[in-house]
Scaffold this motif. Structure first.
Motif, mmCIF file in Angstrom:
data_model
loop_
_atom_site.group_PDB
_atom_site.id
_atom_site.type_symbol
_atom_site.label_atom_id
_atom_site.label_comp_id
_atom_site.label_asym_id
_atom_site.label_seq_id
_atom_site.Cartn_x
_atom_site.Cartn_y
_atom_site.Cartn_z
ATOM 1 N N ALA A 137 18.409 -1.662 -2.973
ATOM 2 C CA ALA A 137 19.468 -0.666 -3.117
ATOM 3 C C ALA A 137 19.711 0.061 -1.801
ATOM 4 N N ASP A 138 18.636 0.454 -1.107
ATOM 5 C CA ASP A 138 18.797 1.138 0.176
ATOM 6 C C ASP A 138 19.496 0.253 1.202
ATOM 7 N N ALA A 139 19.115 -1.025 1.249
ATOM 8 C CA ALA A 139 19.718 -1.937 2.221
ATOM 9 C C ALA A 139 21.194 -2.172 1.918
ATOM 10 N N LEU A 140 21.555 -2.278 0.652
ATOM 11 C CA LEU A 140 22.962 -2.464 0.296
ATOM 12 C C LEU A 140 23.806 -1.274 0.736
ATOM 13 N N VAL A 141 23.265 -0.074 0.564
ATOM 14 C CA VAL A 141 24.014 1.126 0.939
ATOM 15 C C VAL A 141 24.109 1.256 2.454
ATOM 16 N N GLN A 142 23.010 0.997 3.154
ATOM 17 C CA GLN A 142 22.981 1.233 4.602
ATOM 18 C C GLN A 142 23.635 0.117 5.400
ATOM 19 N N ARG A 143 23.382 -1.128 5.035
ATOM 20 C CA ARG A 143 23.857 -2.249 5.849
ATOM 21 C C ARG A 143 25.221 -2.769 5.400
ATOM 22 N N LEU A 144 25.460 -2.863 4.093
ATOM 23 C CA LEU A 144 26.731 -3.381 3.591
ATOM 24 C C LEU A 144 27.675 -2.280 3.135
ATOM 25 N N HIS A 145 27.227 -1.031 3.212
ATOM 26 C CA HIS A 145 28.047 0.130 2.851
ATOM 27 C C HIS A 145 28.561 0.033 1.417
ATOM 28 N N VAL A 146 27.696 -0.481 0.537
ATOM 29 C CA VAL A 146 28.026 -0.499 -0.890
ATOM 30 C C VAL A 146 27.985 0.942 -1.406
ATOM 31 N N PRO A 147 28.915 1.348 -2.272
ATOM 32 C CA PRO A 147 28.871 2.716 -2.809
ATOM 33 C C PRO A 147 27.521 3.026 -3.453
ATOM 34 N N ALA A 148 26.992 4.196 -3.135
ATOM 35 C CA ALA A 148 25.667 4.572 -3.644
ATOM 36 C C ALA A 148 25.639 4.616 -5.170
ATOM 37 N N ARG A 149 26.760 4.993 -5.762
ATOM 38 C CA ARG A 149 26.809 5.062 -7.229
ATOM 39 C C ARG A 149 26.566 3.692 -7.844
ATOM 40 N N PHE A 150 27.166 2.670 -7.256
ATOM 41 C CA PHE A 150 26.982 1.309 -7.779
ATOM 42 C C PHE A 150 25.577 0.784 -7.475
ATOM 43 N N ALA A 151 25.105 0.981 -6.233
ATOM 44 C CA ALA A 151 23.827 0.415 -5.821
ATOM 45 C C ALA A 151 22.676 1.001 -6.623
ATOM 46 N N TYR A 152 22.648 2.311 -6.765
ATOM 47 C CA TYR A 152 21.533 2.929 -7.476
ATOM 48 C C TYR A 152 21.686 2.811 -8.987
ATOM 49 N N GLY A 153 22.919 2.600 -9.458
ATOM 50 C CA GLY A 153 23.086 2.263 -10.870
ATOM 51 C C GLY A 153 22.504 0.896 -11.189
ATOM 52 N N ALA A 154 22.737 -0.074 -10.268
ATOM 53 C CA ALA A 154 22.127 -1.391 -10.435
ATOM 54 C C ALA A 154 20.612 -1.311 -10.346
ATOM 55 N N LEU A 155 20.098 -0.453 -9.459
ATOM 56 C CA LEU A 155 18.654 -0.254 -9.356
ATOM 57 C C LEU A 155 18.079 0.264 -10.672
ATOM 58 N N ALA A 156 18.775 1.223 -11.284
ATOM 59 C CA ALA A 156 18.321 1.747 -12.569
ATOM 60 C C ALA A 156 18.306 0.655 -13.639
ATOM 61 N N ALA A 157 19.322 -0.225 -13.601
ATOM 62 C CA ALA A 157 19.367 -1.318 -14.578
ATOM 63 C C ALA A 157 18.187 -2.271 -14.387
ATOM 64 N N LEU A 158 17.832 -2.567 -13.128
ATOM 65 C CA LEU A 158 16.685 -3.433 -12.880
ATOM 66 C C LEU A 158 15.391 -2.783 -13.361
ATOM 67 N N ARG A 159 15.292 -1.483 -13.208
ATOM 68 C CA ARG A 159 14.097 -0.778 -13.660
ATOM 69 C C ARG A 159 13.948 -0.818 -15.182
ATOM 70 N N LEU A 160 15.060 -1.005 -15.883
ATOM 71 C CA LEU A 160 15.015 -1.014 -17.347
ATOM 72 C C LEU A 160 14.659 -2.378 -17.931
ATOM 73 N N LEU A 161 14.668 -3.432 -17.113
ATOM 74 C CA LEU A 161 14.378 -4.766 -17.640
ATOM 75 C C LEU A 161 12.998 -4.858 -18.293
ATOM 76 N N PRO A 162 11.927 -4.327 -17.673
ATOM 77 C CA PRO A 162 10.631 -4.394 -18.367
ATOM 78 C C PRO A 162 10.628 -3.674 -19.702
ATOM 79 N N LEU A 163 11.463 -2.619 -19.848
ATOM 80 C CA LEU A 163 11.518 -1.895 -21.114
ATOM 81 C C LEU A 163 12.140 -2.749 -22.210
ATOM 82 N N LEU A 164 13.056 -3.647 -21.852
ATOM 83 C CA LEU A 164 13.614 -4.560 -22.851
ATOM 84 C C LEU A 164 12.529 -5.457 -23.421
ATOM 85 N N SER A 165 11.669 -5.963 -22.543
ATOM 86 C CA SER A 165 10.564 -6.796 -23.001
ATOM 87 C C SER A 165 9.606 -6.005 -23.895
#
Length: 257
Positions: A137-165
């Motif tokens: 997420a940090d690299a996407l925001v800093q190097r590719l200038h991806v909007p922080a809202r999208f990058a850290y939202g995707a990070l939150a989604a990845l963090r939730l994957l173990p909870l699905l299991s």
């Protein structure tokens, strides 16, 4: 549902120390190269090189194989469908349930599709297996200038994957405790499986809504400039990795296509 649990990256591996954007660039180069290859041989060489890189990721080959079985199953289904459709020439003829003559062209097409899908999917798995989600997420925001809202939202989604299991296992245990069992009936097993998937989906939606409200309350929805707490620079080794991937893919296309 254990396949939803992300692989813990080996911090001592070679690829873990590379910038996440550089690894994503390699995956994109492989994607473009795989679609430019029209024959099974160059695709097989490309896939072989990708599998040869697995020791550099710190992921054991057995673990990679066990966690990738949904990919193998999906690719096998796509290849079989392609084989049958190309052999019959008309998808409606599959409903006749008669004998199908498999042609050489159909086998060639199915093998090409199978190898291409594997060659495209394996780099994505390796990137996720060698990258910390927060670093990505940090690299996407800093190097590719991806909007922080999208990058850290995707990070939150990845963090939730173990909870699905974990939710899947918890719901299964709760049903067994209540005596809910399909027995030997495949119809009942399918009905229970569908109900369990729906229950996990409802739990995931509710958790996602709560997480979105919590992130909004903490200012993730603001448009104010953010400071950089964890720099993700592109080092010379990262550029070398990206350039090497371009050269390798170009050499395969030029030499075997």
């Amino acid at each position: 549902m254990s396949v939803l649990t992300p692989l813990a990256p080996d911090r001592s591996s070679t690829l873990f120390r590379r910038n996440p954007v550089a690894k994503l660039g390699v995956a994109v180069v492989v994607l473009v190269g795989a679609f430019a290859m029209r024959e099974p041989l160059p695709l097989a060489v490309l896939l072989g090189l990708e599998l040869a890189v697995i020791p550099l990721t710190g992921v054991r080959a057995g673990t990679f194989a066990r966690r990738s079985w949904p990919l193998a199953l999906s690719v096998g289904g796509v290849a079989l469908t392609n084989l049958l459709v190309v052999s019959t020439g008309d998808p409606r003829r599959l409903l006749a349930l008669g004998p199908i003559d498999v042609t050489v062209g159909a086998a060639h097409s199915a093998l090409t599709v199978c190898l291409r899908l594997l060659a495209v999917a394996v780099p994505g798995i390796l990137v996720l297996a060698t990258t910390e989600p927060l670093d990505l997420a940090d690299a996407l925001v800093q190097r590719l200038h991806v909007p922080a809202r999208f990058a850290y939202g995707a990070l939150a989604a990845l963090r939730l994957l173990p909870l699905l299991s974990a939710d899947w296992a918890q719901i299964a245990r709760a049903r067994r405790a209540r005596g809910v069992d399909a027995g030997r009936s495949p119809v009942a097993a399918g009905r229970l499986f569908t109900g369990q998937v729906f229950a996990v989906l409802v739990a995931a939606i509710r958790r996602g809504v709560r997480l979105a409200r919590a992130m909004e309350a903490r200012g993730f929805d603001s448009h104010t400039p953010r400071t950089v707490a964890r720099p993700q620079p592109m080092r010379p080794h990262d550029w070398v990795l990206l350039a090497a991937s371009v050269l390798v893919v170009a050499a395969i296309i030029a030499g075997l296509t």
